[in-house]
Design a protein around this motif. Structure first.
Motif, mmCIF file in Angstrom:
data_model
loop_
_atom_site.group_PDB
_atom_site.id
_atom_site.type_symbol
_atom_site.label_atom_id
_atom_site.label_comp_id
_atom_site.label_asym_id
_atom_site.label_seq_id
_atom_site.Cartn_x
_atom_site.Cartn_y
_atom_site.Cartn_z
ATOM 1 N N THR A 148 0.829 -1.205 0.000
ATOM 2 C CA THR A 148 0.000 0.000 0.000
ATOM 3 C C THR A 148 0.865 1.258 0.000
ATOM 4 O OG1 THR A 148 -1.723 -1.180 1.213
ATOM 5 C CG2 THR A 148 -1.852 1.224 1.204
ATOM 6 N N ALA A 149 1.944 1.274 0.792
ATOM 7 C CA ALA A 149 2.841 2.429 0.807
ATOM 8 C C ALA A 149 3.403 2.700 -0.581
ATOM 9 C CB ALA A 149 3.972 2.193 1.809
ATOM 10 N N LEU A 150 3.773 1.648 -1.298
ATOM 11 C CA LEU A 150 4.331 1.815 -2.633
ATOM 12 C C LEU A 150 3.294 2.379 -3.594
ATOM 13 C CD1 LEU A 150 6.709 1.520 -4.543
ATOM 14 C CD2 LEU A 150 6.062 -0.883 -4.888
ATOM 15 N N MET A 151 2.057 1.865 -3.536
ATOM 16 C CA MET A 151 1.017 2.367 -4.443
ATOM 17 C C MET A 151 0.663 3.820 -4.127
ATOM 18 S SD MET A 151 -1.604 -0.760 -5.293
ATOM 19 C CE MET A 151 -2.151 -1.044 -3.618
ATOM 20 N N VAL A 152 0.646 4.170 -2.848
ATOM 21 C CA VAL A 152 0.310 5.550 -2.470
ATOM 22 C C VAL A 152 1.393 6.517 -2.937
ATOM 23 C CG1 VAL A 152 0.042 7.106 -0.503
ATOM 24 C CG2 VAL A 152 -1.193 4.947 -0.556
ATOM 25 N N ILE A 153 2.679 6.178 -2.718
ATOM 26 C CA ILE A 153 3.740 7.108 -3.101
ATOM 27 C C ILE A 153 3.809 7.258 -4.610
ATOM 28 C CG2 ILE A 153 5.686 5.493 -3.314
ATOM 29 C CD1 ILE A 153 5.749 8.895 -1.519
ATOM 30 N N LEU A 154 3.495 6.192 -5.358
ATOM 31 C CA LEU A 154 3.510 6.281 -6.819
ATOM 32 C C LEU A 154 2.281 6.997 -7.361
ATOM 33 C CD1 LEU A 154 4.908 2.761 -7.800
ATOM 34 C CD2 LEU A 154 6.115 4.952 -7.744
ATOM 35 N N THR A 155 1.257 7.123 -6.539
ATOM 36 C CA THR A 155 0.065 7.870 -6.953
ATOM 37 C C THR A 155 0.207 9.352 -6.641
ATOM 38 O OG1 THR A 155 -1.354 5.934 -6.612
ATOM 39 C CG2 THR A 155 -2.438 8.081 -6.663
ATOM 40 N N TYR A 156 0.690 9.671 -5.448
ATOM 41 C CA TYR A 156 0.704 11.063 -5.000
ATOM 42 C C TYR A 156 2.061 11.746 -5.173
ATOM 43 C CZ TYR A 156 -3.914 10.313 -3.026
ATOM 44 O OH TYR A 156 -5.253 10.049 -2.886
ATOM 45 N N ASP A 157 3.108 10.981 -5.492
ATOM 46 C CA ASP A 157 4.430 11.590 -5.702
ATOM 47 C C ASP A 157 5.130 10.901 -6.872
ATOM 48 O OD1 ASP A 157 6.561 13.279 -5.269
ATOM 49 O OD2 ASP A 157 7.483 12.009 -3.728
#
Length: 641
Positions: free
Chosen positions: A34-43
């Motif tokens: 989840t951390a990886l998907m969030v950082i690739l979505t928002y940054d």
């Protein structure tokens, strides 16, 4: 088993270290992913030039790919090696993978993080069979239900906490990446420590030779499952749910950011609501099913997945014209996306959350009975191979979901339109599966009947045999007797019914679909009567349950008519036990016969009226005369018509 007994296992070494090991593994998988998907979505721009929508569908697909390739081999390893040692090997592997991921986080190396995604997929694939094989070796038979319940609860909580914490940690500025790397490493260490407390668990088959061709072994596992048609189609239904869930959940990061104008907190909120829905639906299954495997919940769940999937599309479109415009204006003023609390204040957000909650809840209604059916109907000697085959199918469907999402989004579909397409595909797939296995539809109609029009109390329903041939005999009160009886049975029943019922528009289709056996009086159609007896004998020879109404006609007064001699002919041909049953309280309703006008009968007993089905002791075939069975059924019915 009481809840106290279930949770007391958490204080015992034979269970607690295993529980915390699997809990921390599920937690770490989802924290990292989840951390990886969030950082690739928002940054995304600081990591890659690829589209976020591509990456958020690619990452779950890569995580699940090892399930396709290695599930069969993992199952063989779980049988060949001692399980506590194998678990520690898996936990050391997890620690090494998280070490590689930490380098990727701190050095901004995306390909290392992608490699770690695949590594964690391998970790989960190897641990899966150990998880299912460990408990029977350390828990008593009467403890298995409670132990499995606590284990599944721990897995659910671990997934939810991992998703929430992963989305929160990675967005903490400026230390988000450090916190994420440290959190995953710490969790891996804790899991490793817990694994060293797991007691010695001998190998089931130390001499087993592990196949060098995992794909061939996978084909063999699925081949075992295909021998049981109902089980295999249930496996496909189970896998379809994972396809649906993967397709929807993978869109949440970009959906929250680009369509809902929210920050990562809105994404966390969507995940939390969906997870709570699945948990609530799974827990409600026990109450709605009356603590038995209730297949009627499967169509009910499927209907909800379609209805609320469509409404999620409609609510998303509606939000774009109302709350979305306000959110866009607020973003222009403040220069930042809305947090969860600010987003909740907008018009249309509660409807979106309600749709997400209900999709999760109806998903629980859909998947829990299917999994229970697979466990109950599968041959015990092939259960582990069947579960391995189902894991392979689940993985294939989830990989396919990632591919379908990438293709459809690449063709220009918006994410709300993808939700709509998924809901419509669900309707088509469900219709196809239920047409192949009519038992689902029959149980759904029965479940609806006894949860809307009637309140049914089953007395000694456990006397209906869970396996083996038997004849059920019952008094004949209404046109829906078969549906009420079918709802109480743990397995399908072949009903013997008057051939004229098969000509009725709706009931005829229902009973033909349920493989009922038509019969006619000898003076009307002697050939059909004799064919019915042949079909009954064949069904009993195959180990089925057959139900007959020996009165041969509906009562018009509520009193029982004499039993005819057909039952004697049946047991003379097939020496099987006979189970007497009695329906109470059904006479006088709309679908019964009587002298009163139809409208008067419709409202005389009111809505949600009480009725009961009482089941008697099995009668050996040598004693199963029409007169004796009549007396047994009459005593079971008593004075309550």
């Amino acid at each position: 088993m009481s809840q106290a007994n279930q949770f007391s296992l958490l204080s015992q070494r034979r269970f607690a270290p295993f529980f915390w090991t699997q809990f921390l593994g599920a937690f770490n998988d989802n924290l990292f992913k989840t951390a990886l998907m969030v950082i690739l979505t928002y940054d995304a721009l600081s990591w890659t030039t690829l589209k976020p929508s591509l990456l958020t569908n690619l990452i779950p697909g890569l995580f699940i790919l090892p399930y396709v390739l290695l599930s069969a081999t993992a199952g063989q390893m779980a049988d060949k090696f001692e399980k506590s040692g194998l678990t520690r090997f898996v936990k050391w592997l997890e620690l090494a993978i998280m070490g590689v991921a930490a380098i990727g986080w701190m050095q901004h190396i995306l390909w290392l993080l992608i490699a770690a995604v695949v590594g964690m997929g391998i970790h989960s694939t190897l641990f899966g069979p150990v998880k299912y094989a460990y408990l029977p070796q350390h828990l008593k038979t009467e403890e298995l239900i409670g132990g499995n319940g606590v284990t599944e609860m721990g897995t659910f909580v671990g997934i939810l906490l991992g998703e929430v914490l992963g989305a929160i940690l990675v967005m903490q500025k400026p230390a988000g990446l450090l916190l994420t790397a440290g959190g995953t490493l710490l969790t891996a260490v804790l899991g490793l420590i817990a694994s060293y407390r797991i007691p010695h668990t001998p190998a089931a088959d130390p001499t087993l030779r592990i196949s060098r061709n995992p794909l061939a072994e996978s084909v063999r596992n699925i081949g075992f499952s295909r021998q049981n048609r109902v089980v295999f189609l249930s496996m496909l239904g189970n896998s379809w749910f994972w396809f649906y869930g993967a397709l929807v959940l993978a869109q949440f990061p970009v959906y929250a950011k680009d369509y809902l104008h929210g920050d990562h907190g809105v994404f966390v909120l969507l995940l939390t609501i969906f997870s709570l829905g699945v948990g609530a639906g799974s827990l409600l299954c026990e109450k709605l099913s009356g603590r038995k495997v209730e297949l009627g919940l499967v169509p009910f769940g499927s209907i909800g997945l379609t209805v609320f999937g469509i409404d999620l599309y409609l609510s998303s479109v509606g939000f774009a014209h109302t709350g979305g415009q306000v959110a866009a204006a607020l973003m222009q003023q403040g220069g930042a996306r809305l947090g969860a609390f600010d987003w909740l204040a907008l018009h249309g957000t509660l409807r979106i959350l309600a749709d997400v909650l209900m999709i999760g809840m109806f998903g629980g209604f859909f998947i829990v009975p299917l999994f229970a059916l697979i466990q109950v109907r599968c041959e015990p000697g092939h259960l582990s191979r069947t579960i391995a085959g189902m894991n392979i199918l689940n993985a294939l469907f989830m990989v396919a979901a990632a591919g379908v999402a990438i293709v459809l989004l690449g063709q220009g579909l918006t994410i709300p339109e993808l939700f709509l397409a998924t809901a419509l595909m669900n309707a088509l797939v469900a219709t196809y599966i239920f047409s192949l296995v009519p038992e689902f539809l029959m149980r759904f109609l029965a479940w609806m009947l006894i949860h809307t029009v009637h309140r049914v109390k089953c007395i000694n329903a456990d006397r209906i045999p869970a396996e083996g041939a038997a004849v059920l005999v019952c008094n004949h009160v209404s046109y829906v007797d078969a549906i009420v009886i079918g709802a109480a049975s743990p397995r399908p029943i072949r009903f013997v019914m008057d051939h004229r019922i098969f000509k009725l528009p709706l009931l005829g289709w229902i009973f033909r679909t349920a493989r009922a056996i038509p019969i006619a009086p000898a003076k009307e159609d002697p050939w059909l009567m004799e064919k019915a007896y042949v079909d009954i004998a064949q069904a009993l020879h195959e180990g089925d349950l057959v139900c007959i109404f020996p009165e041969g006609k509906l009562t018009t007064t509520g009193d029982m008519n004499e039993f005819k001699g057909g039952i004697a002919k049946i047991v003379a041909r097939s020496q099987v036990p006979v189970i007497p049953m009695a329906l109470r309280g059904l006479w006088g309703h709309l679908l019964s016969r009587g002298a009163q006008p139809v409208l008067e009968r419709t409202f005389r007993k009111g809505l949600r009226s009480r009725l009961a089905l009482a089941v008697g002791q099995p009668v050996e075939p040598q004693y199963a005369t029409p007169e004796y069975l009549y007396q047994q059924v009459r005593e079971l019915r008593g004075g309550w018509k």
